[in-house]
Design a protein around this motif. Sequence first.
Motif, short mmCIF file in Angstrom:
data_model
loop_
_atom_site.label_atom_id
_atom_site.label_comp_id
_atom_site.label_asym_id
_atom_site.label_seq_id
_atom_site.Cartn_x
_atom_site.Cartn_y
_atom_site.Cartn_z
N THR A 50 8.40 9.95 45.95
CA THR A 50 9.51 10.42 45.11
C THR A 50 10.73 10.67 45.98
O THR A 50 10.65 10.67 47.21
CB THR A 50 9.11 11.72 44.40
N GLU A 51 11.85 10.94 45.33
CA GLU A 51 13.07 11.24 46.09
C GLU A 51 12.88 12.46 46.98
O GLU A 51 13.35 12.47 48.12
CB GLU A 51 14.26 11.46 45.14
N ALA A 52 12.18 13.47 46.50
CA ALA A 52 11.94 14.67 47.31
C ALA A 52 11.05 14.36 48.50
O ALA A 52 11.29 14.84 49.62
CB ALA A 52 11.31 15.77 46.45
N GLU A 53 10.03 13.52 48.28
CA GLU A 53 9.15 13.13 49.39
C GLU A 53 9.90 12.29 50.41
O GLU A 53 9.74 12.46 51.62
CB GLU A 53 7.93 12.38 48.86
N GLN A 54 10.74 11.38 49.92
CA GLN A 54 11.53 10.57 50.84
C GLN A 54 12.52 11.43 51.62
O GLN A 54 12.73 11.21 52.81
CB GLN A 54 12.28 9.48 50.08
N ALA A 55 13.10 12.43 50.98
CA ALA A 55 14.02 13.33 51.68
C ALA A 55 13.28 14.05 52.81
O ALA A 55 13.83 14.21 53.91
CB ALA A 55 14.62 14.34 50.71
N ARG A 74 20.94 3.06 52.59
CA ARG A 74 19.74 2.29 52.30
C ARG A 74 19.91 0.78 52.50
O ARG A 74 18.94 0.06 52.57
CB ARG A 74 19.24 2.60 50.91
N LEU A 84 11.38 1.83 51.87
CA LEU A 84 11.45 1.36 50.50
C LEU A 84 10.68 0.06 50.27
O LEU A 84 10.08 -0.13 49.22
CB LEU A 84 12.92 1.15 50.10
#
Length: 122
Positions: A50-55, A74, A84
């Motif tokens: 998720t975006e939070a995990e990627q952050a 990106r 990605l």
Amino acid sequence: MSDILIPFDREKQDYVGFSASKLFAAVYPEAVALAPLIASPYWCRLAGGTEAEQARFFAEVASRVTYPYPPPNRSDDAVAHWALADSWRPPSRPPDDLHARPRPRHPARRRREPPRPSRSDR
């Protein structure tokens, strides 16, 4: 580090003394620092999550490299591209023959070679 090993000459608008060896030396410390993240199933999951995990993953990348690592662009960042596009894939196996040319994965991209003559044609 790369600015020291491969300085940019503003007058010539070119890099002075560029060589592949100097480039490898410049990126080696970061490659070593990032290898545990890329090899870890935990970090691979975060990289493709998720975006939070990627952050969280990119924050860890920023803490391990020696240069400022802002939130990744990106399209221009190799680590972001890997996160990605490839982080979800299992690691590829090394080639059996290190001296053989790698074969393209997609059959349509294979180079067309003329058929080899058979023994009877010689």
